[in-house]
Design an enzyme around this catalytic site. Structure first.
Site, PDB file in Angstrom:
ATOM      1  N   LYS A  38       0.840  -1.205   0.000  1.00 25.34           N
ATOM      2  CA  LYS A  38       0.000   0.000   0.000  1.00 25.34           C
ATOM      3  C   LYS A  38       0.872   1.250   0.000  1.00 25.34           C
ATOM      4  O   LYS A  38       0.567   2.232  -0.693  1.00 25.34           O
ATOM      5  CB  LYS A  38      -0.937  -0.012   1.211  1.00 25.34           C
ATOM      6  CG  LYS A  38      -1.872   1.204   1.319  1.00 25.34           C
ATOM      7  CD  LYS A  38      -2.901   1.274   0.198  1.00 25.34           C
ATOM      8  CE  LYS A  38      -3.682   2.584   0.189  1.00 25.34           C
ATOM      9  NZ  LYS A  38      -4.723   2.682   1.204  1.00 25.34           N
TER      10      LYS A  38
ATOM     11  N   LYS B   6      -1.517  11.798   5.290  1.00 24.48           N
ATOM     12  CA  LYS B   6      -1.271  10.823   6.370  1.00 24.48           C
ATOM     13  C   LYS B   6      -0.560   9.586   5.823  1.00 24.48           C
ATOM     14  O   LYS B   6       0.429   9.108   6.389  1.00 24.48           O
ATOM     15  CB  LYS B   6      -2.619  10.449   7.009  1.00 24.48           C
ATOM     16  CG  LYS B   6      -2.562   9.516   8.195  1.00 24.48           C
ATOM     17  CD  LYS B   6      -2.636   8.042   7.849  1.00 24.48           C
ATOM     18  CE  LYS B   6      -3.975   7.595   7.319  1.00 24.48           C
ATOM     19  NZ  LYS B   6      -4.025   6.129   7.068  1.00 24.48           N
TER      20      LYS B   6
END
Lengths: 300, 300
Positions: free
Chosen positions: B171, B239
């Site tokens: 990811k 983030k």
């Protein structure tokens, strides 16, 4: 069918000139290195001793040269295209150069009655051979219409962008994304490798979602086999990115990501790897992280 | 059919939980905000008062939470999933968090007999609703096989990457490229705009060559209409990029391009635009160049 001059018979120029000849045009060529000139003459072209002489014999004259000063010299220099001016002559530059140089040349040539198009291309030597290049065109729309059949002999996706220099702006924008995706792909592979994860599995996982890009579709399988042969040379990518950054400065534009891409390709040239494919920018990221991307997994 | 717990019913979690219910599983939910809990209960789910209580009633328990500390608290904190341990319980985290946190949680849960998978997703709320998410999985391969039918209810491209944390690494690699392509696209558009060239024509010209990417295929038409609604929020992109940069540091890896992408998304948050789509990073580049990207051309 027209008399078509082509000056600059490199990796891109030679197959593009050949496609003009295949489309039935009479080809007149000129090049610094003579080997490719002799080859094209054998195939039916004629040759001329100077850009001026090419222009004198041509309805259209193309250039495909490494950088802005080369195109400036061949057009505006001694024995240049300008000196071969005659009624109806159209000059088309397939090089990737500074938009402001493209505009300057167009202005100077217009003074002697030559219409100009900047028509940089994308698609590499494979696209050049297959006649499937993307061509981005700037200049007078009427001149564009006149030249379109010739461009269609060399490319597939041909887009009129706007006035002189606009083709070069589109090419600059193209290089922003091409370089950005190459470096991002390289960083993703190096991150996976250093984290102890198989980079090929990562490519398989992410290549069909929002990370999908031409670079990720086409380059990892070559990188994993350490096939770093160009395609598109990193030294040319570095040159193009210098044009992008210089152009951005001219127009008071800040491109932080592209500035980093540019420096990483300059690093690649400094490391002696400028002759490799632009995807081999992974070698710079590998050097920064002291690793080598590798896998035993065959990509599907 | 299994008893399946789902904790964290946000923009992504709610539709993913719904797809598990649609696949015939008994759904037990828990969430900070109660509105969505009530909604799912009306649709047939039951609710539980704590992660512990969810775990006690479930064969599988999923989490989908904003950041690493949230997942740590819900698993290892008071009334957490760990306290609901029982034989055969499998914990699956769909959040995007630090790979090292994923590994730590998996180790701690294994001590009480809970098997873990890190299974972050890509594809946005559209993919979550349609059940077409990309899912990247780390953990024990046998646990992966057991959980696969549940993952298939939520996603389409499901890839086993490697041991615990490997899904989060994939990811992270995904976000390197997603962010890089978004910023590169934004820089290309701003360069065109400031150079006086129609950015829509540039997009048309370059989108079918080596610059082709998901961002360029999907975002310019929205940006030209100033449709900046998320999709994937810039604050979450920022983030995620902090996770990438922190992870790279853990593994002694330098990611210069991603560092710039990260800072530009942090700038977007600082400018008060963190609630917009990640493609709206163009607003940062526009601010840096004092311009606004616009066109009258309809993209084909």
């Amino acid at each position: 069918m027209a008399n078509v001059g082509y000056i600059g018979l490199g990796l891109m120029g030679a197959p593009m000139a050949r496609n003009l000849m295949k489309a039935g045009h009479k080809l007149i060529v000129h090049n610094r290195s003579q080997a490719i000139v002799e080859e094209l003459v054998k195939e039916g072209a004629s040759s001329a001793d100077s850009p001026k002489a090419v222009a004198e014999q041509s309805d259209f004259v193309f250039t495909n040269l490494p950088d802005s000063p080369d195109v400036e010299k061949v057009t505006l220099g001694a024995d240049g295209i300008r000196e071969g001016a005659h009624e109806g002559l159209i000059f088309i530059d397939n090089s990737t150069i500074k938009p402001e140089t493209a505009r300057l040349i167009a202005e100077e040539l217009e003074k002697v009655g030559i219409q100009s198009l900047d028509a940089p291309v994308s698609g590499g030597d494979i696209g050049a051979k297959a006649g499937t290049l993307t061509i981005m065109v700037g200049g007078n729309p009427t001149t564009y219409e006149t030249a379109l059949p010739l461009l269609q002999a060399m490319g597939k996706n041909i887009t009129y962008i706007g006035e002189s220099g606009a083709g070069q702006i589109a090419k600059a924008a193209n290089q922003v994304i091409v370089a950005g995706t190459m470096v991002a792909m390289a960083e993703a592979l190096v991150l996976a490798q250093k984290s102890g994860v198989d980079p090929a599995r990562v490519v398989e996982a992410i290549s069909r979602g929002a990370a999908q890009c031409w670079a990720l579709d086409n380059k990892p399988q070559k990188l994993f086999k350490r096939d770093l042969a160009p395609g598109f040379k990193a030294s040319m990518q570095a040159k193009d990115l210098k044009i992008v950054v210089d152009t951005a400065r001219t127009f008071n534009t800040s491109l932080p990501l592209t500035a980093v891409s540019h420096q990483l390709f300059e690093a690649m040239v400094a490391m002696g790897n400028g002759h490799l494919d632009n995807s081999a920018v992974v070698t710079v990221l590998e050097a920064l992280a002291n690793t080598t991307v590798q896998t035993d997994t065959e990509l599907s």
